[in-house]
Design a protein around this motif. Sequence first.
Motif, PDB file in Angstrom:
ATOM      1  N   UNK A 129     -16.466  13.134  26.472  1.00  0.00           N
ATOM      2  CA  UNK A 129     -17.052  12.713  27.754  1.00  0.00           C
ATOM      3  C   UNK A 129     -18.554  12.506  27.718  1.00  0.00           C
ATOM      4  N   UNK A 130     -19.192  12.674  26.571  1.00  0.00           N
ATOM      5  CA  UNK A 130     -20.665  12.612  26.534  1.00  0.00           C
ATOM      6  C   UNK A 130     -21.211  11.219  26.790  1.00  0.00           C
ATOM      7  N   UNK A 131     -20.450  10.184  26.430  1.00  0.00           N
ATOM      8  CA  UNK A 131     -20.995   8.824  26.486  1.00  0.00           C
ATOM      9  C   UNK A 131     -20.802   8.208  27.864  1.00  0.00           C
ATOM     10  N   UNK A 132     -21.858   7.552  28.350  1.00  0.00           N
ATOM     11  CA  UNK A 132     -21.813   6.861  29.636  1.00  0.00           C
ATOM     12  C   UNK A 132     -22.314   5.430  29.451  1.00  0.00           C
ATOM     13  N   UNK A 133     -21.855   4.540  30.325  1.00  0.00           N
ATOM     14  CA  UNK A 133     -22.257   3.130  30.277  1.00  0.00           C
ATOM     15  C   UNK A 133     -23.209   2.849  31.432  1.00  0.00           C
ATOM     16  N   UNK A 157     -19.825  12.177  35.047  1.00  0.00           N
ATOM     17  CA  UNK A 157     -18.876  12.352  36.152  1.00  0.00           C
ATOM     18  C   UNK A 157     -17.428  12.282  35.666  1.00  0.00           C
ATOM     19  N   UNK A 158     -17.180  11.683  34.499  1.00  0.00           N
ATOM     20  CA  UNK A 158     -15.822  11.576  33.948  1.00  0.00           C
ATOM     21  C   UNK A 158     -15.085  12.909  33.937  1.00  0.00           C
ATOM     22  N   UNK A 159     -15.808  13.980  33.634  1.00  0.00           N
ATOM     23  CA  UNK A 159     -15.152  15.268  33.386  1.00  0.00           C
ATOM     24  C   UNK A 159     -14.955  16.111  34.641  1.00  0.00           C
ATOM     25  N   UNK A 160     -15.375  15.605  35.809  1.00  0.00           N
ATOM     26  CA  UNK A 160     -15.136  16.348  37.040  1.00  0.00           C
ATOM     27  C   UNK A 160     -13.628  16.464  37.291  1.00  0.00           C
ATOM     28  N   UNK A 161     -13.192  17.605  37.785  1.00  0.00           N
ATOM     29  CA  UNK A 161     -11.760  17.908  37.920  1.00  0.00           C
ATOM     30  C   UNK A 161     -11.411  18.003  39.404  1.00  0.00           C
ATOM     31  N   UNK A 162     -10.421  17.208  39.829  1.00  0.00           N
ATOM     32  CA  UNK A 162     -10.096  17.108  41.248  1.00  0.00           C
ATOM     33  C   UNK A 162      -9.390  18.347  41.788  1.00  0.00           C
ATOM     34  N   UNK A 199     -11.677  13.004  36.597  1.00  0.00           N
ATOM     35  CA  UNK A 199     -11.994  11.828  37.399  1.00  0.00           C
ATOM     36  C   UNK A 199     -11.757  10.538  36.613  1.00  0.00           C
ATOM     37  N   UNK A 200     -11.942  10.572  35.302  1.00  0.00           N
ATOM     38  CA  UNK A 200     -11.782   9.389  34.470  1.00  0.00           C
ATOM     39  C   UNK A 200     -10.352   8.840  34.503  1.00  0.00           C
ATOM     40  N   UNK A 212     -16.029  14.331  49.325  1.00  0.00           N
ATOM     41  CA  UNK A 212     -16.401  13.832  50.662  1.00  0.00           C
ATOM     42  C   UNK A 212     -16.099  12.352  50.875  1.00  0.00           C
ATOM     43  N   UNK A 213     -15.987  11.567  49.794  1.00  0.00           N
ATOM     44  CA  UNK A 213     -15.742  10.124  49.948  1.00  0.00           C
ATOM     45  C   UNK A 213     -14.501   9.667  49.187  1.00  0.00           C
ATOM     46  N   UNK A 214     -13.695  10.591  48.661  1.00  0.00           N
ATOM     47  CA  UNK A 214     -12.614  10.203  47.765  1.00  0.00           C
ATOM     48  C   UNK A 214     -11.591   9.288  48.437  1.00  0.00           C
ATOM     49  N   UNK A 215     -11.430   9.411  49.760  1.00  0.00           N
ATOM     50  CA  UNK A 215     -10.469   8.561  50.447  1.00  0.00           C
ATOM     51  C   UNK A 215     -10.840   7.094  50.428  1.00  0.00           C
ATOM     52  N   UNK A 216     -12.133   6.793  50.311  1.00  0.00           N
ATOM     53  CA  UNK A 216     -12.606   5.403  50.294  1.00  0.00           C
ATOM     54  C   UNK A 216     -13.093   4.967  48.916  1.00  0.00           C
ATOM     55  N   UNK A 217     -12.978   5.830  47.919  1.00  0.00           N
ATOM     56  CA  UNK A 217     -13.498   5.517  46.593  1.00  0.00           C
ATOM     57  C   UNK A 217     -12.551   4.564  45.874  1.00  0.00           C
ATOM     58  N   UNK A 218     -13.073   3.412  45.457  1.00  0.00           N
ATOM     59  CA  UNK A 218     -12.259   2.401  44.783  1.00  0.00           C
ATOM     60  C   UNK A 218     -12.059   2.766  43.302  1.00  0.00           C
ATOM     61  N   UNK A 219     -11.270   1.940  42.639  1.00  0.00           N
ATOM     62  CA  UNK A 219     -10.944   2.185  41.231  1.00  0.00           C
ATOM     63  C   UNK A 219     -12.198   2.120  40.350  1.00  0.00           C
ATOM     64  N   UNK A 220     -13.037   1.097  40.536  1.00  0.00           N
ATOM     65  CA  UNK A 220     -14.278   0.939  39.778  1.00  0.00           C
ATOM     66  C   UNK A 220     -15.440   1.487  40.594  1.00  0.00           C
ATOM     67  N   UNK A 221     -16.264   2.331  39.969  1.00  0.00           N
ATOM     68  CA  UNK A 221     -17.364   2.973  40.695  1.00  0.00           C
ATOM     69  C   UNK A 221     -18.658   2.851  39.890  1.00  0.00           C
ATOM     70  N   UNK A 222     -19.701   2.314  40.549  1.00  0.00           N
ATOM     71  CA  UNK A 222     -21.050   2.336  39.980  1.00  0.00           C
ATOM     72  C   UNK A 222     -21.813   3.474  40.624  1.00  0.00           C
ATOM     73  N   UNK A 223     -22.297   4.406  39.807  1.00  0.00           N
ATOM     74  CA  UNK A 223     -22.979   5.606  40.287  1.00  0.00           C
ATOM     75  C   UNK A 223     -24.484   5.464  40.073  1.00  0.00           C
ATOM     76  N   UNK A 224     -25.247   5.722  41.131  1.00  0.00           N
ATOM     77  CA  UNK A 224     -26.713   5.770  41.035  1.00  0.00           C
ATOM     78  C   UNK A 224     -27.103   7.238  41.191  1.00  0.00           C
ATOM     79  N   UNK A 225     -27.297   7.974  40.111  1.00  0.00           N
ATOM     80  CA  UNK A 225     -27.559   9.414  40.213  1.00  0.00           C
ATOM     81  C   UNK A 225     -28.981   9.700  40.671  1.00  0.00           C
ATOM     82  N   UNK A 226     -29.266  10.959  40.899  1.00  0.00           N
ATOM     83  CA  UNK A 226     -30.601  11.385  41.314  1.00  0.00           C
ATOM     84  C   UNK A 226     -30.923  12.720  40.660  1.00  0.00           C
TER      85      UNK A 226
END
Length: 791
Positions: free
Chosen positions: A747-751, A500-505, A520-521, A478-492
Motif C-alpha cells: 500500500x505504500x505507492x500512491x498515484x 488511504x488504500x489501507x483504511x478498513x471499513x 478501501x482499495x 461521513x461521505x461514504x454514501x455519496x463516494x463514487x468508484x473513482x476518487x481524487x483526494x486532496x489531502x492536508x
Amino acid sequence: AYYQGDFYSQLAFLSNGLDYLNQHFPDRMRTKLNFLNGIGIGYRRTRQYEKAIEHHNQTLVYLEKQGDDGAKEWVGNILNNLGLCHNDLGHYEEAIKYMKQALQGYQNLGPNYRNQIATEYSNIANVFADWGDLDSARIYNLKSLEYMKSVFGENYYDLLLPVSHLSNIFLKTGNLTLADSFSDVGFQYMRSLGWTRKGPKGDYYLEDGLNHLATRVEIQRTEYDRSGSLPDLERAVETGKDYMATIDYAFDGMQNSPSKEIFQKFHSRMFSLTIDNLYTLYTLTRSDSLIDQALNYIEKYKSLELLYAAQKDKIGADPIFQRLNQARSKLQDSISRLEAQLVESGDASVKRNLDLHTERLYQWQREVRDKYPEYHSLVHQPEYLHIRDLQGNVSGSNHSLLTYHLVDTLIYLVLINSDAVRFEKVNTSFSISDKISSLRDEMFSYFLSEKRTEKLYEIRARNFVETASDLYDILIAPVEGDLKRNVTIIPDKALGYLSFDLLISSPPEDPLRFRTHKYLIRDHILNYSYSIHLLNEIRGKKANSETRLLAVAPYFRRPEKTNQALALRSGLGPLGYNEVEADAIINEFSGDKLSGVEATKAAFLKLAGKYQVIHLATHGKANDKYGDLSYLAFTDIDDFDYRLLANEIYPLDLDCELVTLSACETGLGELQEGEGIISLARAFSFAGARSIVSSLWSVNDGSTAEIMARFYHNLALGNTKDVALQKAKLHYLNSGDHVAAHPFFWSAFIAVGDMRPFAKEVYVPYVLLLMAILVALGIFWFRHRTKRSLS
C-alpha cells in the motif's frame, strides 16, 4: 533580502559587508552600527536567539567604548532588540527590563525619537501580554495610543497597532463590548488608510491590518457563541472575506512584507476559524454559496503552501524567472520606499509619485500575465473556484473529488460529484495527526524491528486494524454514501503521509487475516493531487503522444546495515530486484535502461529531459527536518556526487507523462506549516511531470518489483494510471498468504496528478500489433481473392 523575507541571505550579505567595511572604511561608525544592528536582527529572524543576544551585547560594549553622542541613539535600538530576543525565548522579566531601559533612553534623546517612544510602549505591552499580565498590557497599550494621539494626531497610521492590541486584550478578558468598540475604531483606521476589500492598499499597515482583522473575526465569532444570533455569525463571515482579500493582496505582488515567517504564525489558525464560521452558517442556512467560499479558503491555504515552494525553488533556478523576479522586486521596493516617505511627510507630491509607481506595477503585472503565464501563476493567487464548474469537470458520473482541511482534533471535508456536493465537519477525541503517526508505526515498525516475534506481530496487527478503522470512520464514513468508484483526494497536512488504500471499513474478527480485510482499495480507485488548481492546470496541458521510457536501476555495493533478510529499499544496501524490475517494464514499453555502473546521477540528468516515462528503481530518503535535502540515490562511482536532492529536481525541464519513484519515502519529506510536505514527488511535479507514482515509507524490494511489473503491464493494456496501480496492488494482495498481504508490502505507492491513460497507438503490446497486421493482411488477401474470382 530582508523585505522578501530571506533572512539567511540578509544575514550573509550584512556579515560580508561588515568584513569589507572594517577592512576598507574602519572609521565609518554610523555605517558600521547599521551593519551590526542588522546582523543581530538577522540572527533573531533566523531564530538563532542566543547568537542574537550575544551579538547585541557585544554591540553595546562597542557603543560604550565610543563614548560620544553619535553612539547614544543606537543604544535604544540595541536594548529594544535584546528585549525582543528575550521575549522570543520566554525570558519575559529580562525582556521588560531591556525595553524599559530602551524607553528611558529614547525619552532622554528628545523629540526626534517620538516614533521610537510610541513603538516601545507597544513593545512592552506585547511582552506583558505574552507573559499573561493582561492588565499591564492594557495599561501600556493605552499609553502608546494616547502618546501617538497627542504627538502625531488622531489620523496617525500606526494608531492601528495599539488599537488592535487593545481589542485583542479585551477579547481575552471577556469584555466583548470594549473589544468590539476598539475593533471598529481600528477598522475605520484601515479604511482611512485606503483599505477596501476589492483593493487593500498600504504596505506599511498590512501586517497590523491582518492581525486586526483576525482579532475582529474572533470577536464576532465569540459574540455569536454567546448570543446564538445569526447576524453576529454573518458579521464574522463577512470579516473573514475581508481577511482573505487582504491575504490575496499580500501575496499578489504589491508588497514585500509581512514575511513568510510572520504570516505563518497567524494564518493557519485563522483559515480554520473562517472555514468553521462558513460551516456553522451553512448548517443553519444550507446556502450552497457558503460551500463555494469554504472550498476556496481550503484551496487557498494549500495554494499558499505550494506558492511558497514554487517561488523559492522554481524561480530560484530559472534565469528568466529570476530576471522577472528582480524587476518585480525593484518595483515593489520603490513603492515601499515611497509609502514610508508618505507616512513620515504626508506630502501630496509623494502621494502622486506613489500612485504613479503603483500604476507602473499594475501595468507590468498585466504584461507579464500575457507574456509569461507560468511565472504569473507562480507569484499570484489562482482564480476563484466555483463548485458548479468543478462538477462539470469531474471526469464522468463515477468520479468524486474529496478535499480536506485538518485542524488537530477535527477535520472538514468537501465532496464534489457531478450530481452532489457534501460539506462535513468531524470532531474527534484525539489528534488526527497523532492517529496517522500511530497507524504508520503499527504498520511497519514490526518489519523494521531487529527482533521480530509472533507475539509482537499479533499486537501490531491488532493495533493497526483498530487504527485503520478509526481513520476510516472520520475520513471516509461521513461521505461514504455519496463516494463514487473513482476518487481524487486532496489531502492536508499530516494526511499527506497516509495511503488511504489501507483504511478498513469495518474491523475484522481476525486481524491477522490480512488478505481478507475490507480495505478501501477493494471498493474505490484512488489518486491524489496537491491542490485542485494544480490538478486543473495539469489536466489542461496537452498529453504527450510519445511514451518512450527510461528505466534506471543503480548498483549499490554498500552493505545493508539492518533488515538484510527483509531487503528494504532503504539505506544504501544492495538491491536484488531493481534490475529485474527495470527489465520487466522495458518488456512492456519501448525504451532504454540505465543500470549498474552506468546509472549515475550525471547520466540521468543528461537523459531525463528526452523521455516521456521515467522509472527510477533505486533508494530514496526523505529528510523530515530539511525537505529540500530529501534525495534519490544513483550508482556511486569513485565517490562522485550520487545523490539527487529535491532542490535539484525543481529546476529540471521535464515534459513527461509519468515519473515512477520506485524507492523509499519518495512521497514524504519535511512537513512545514507554510509549505506542506516538501517531497521528491512534489519536486518532480514542479519540474514538469504530469503524473507521479511515489512511496510513503520504506518499501520491500521484492514486492515492489512485482507490483511495478504488473503496474506497467496494466498501463500497456490501456488502463488509466490509478486503475493500473489499483489492479497491480489487488493482484499482489490476492496472490499470496496473509503475511504477504500485509499493507506494508503493497500500500505504500500512491498515484499523483493526471491519471489519463497513455495514447493507445503507442502502448499497444507488440503481440496485439502483430495480430492486427495479420488480420489486415488477411482482409487484403480475402478482398483480392474475391475480386479475382468475380472476374
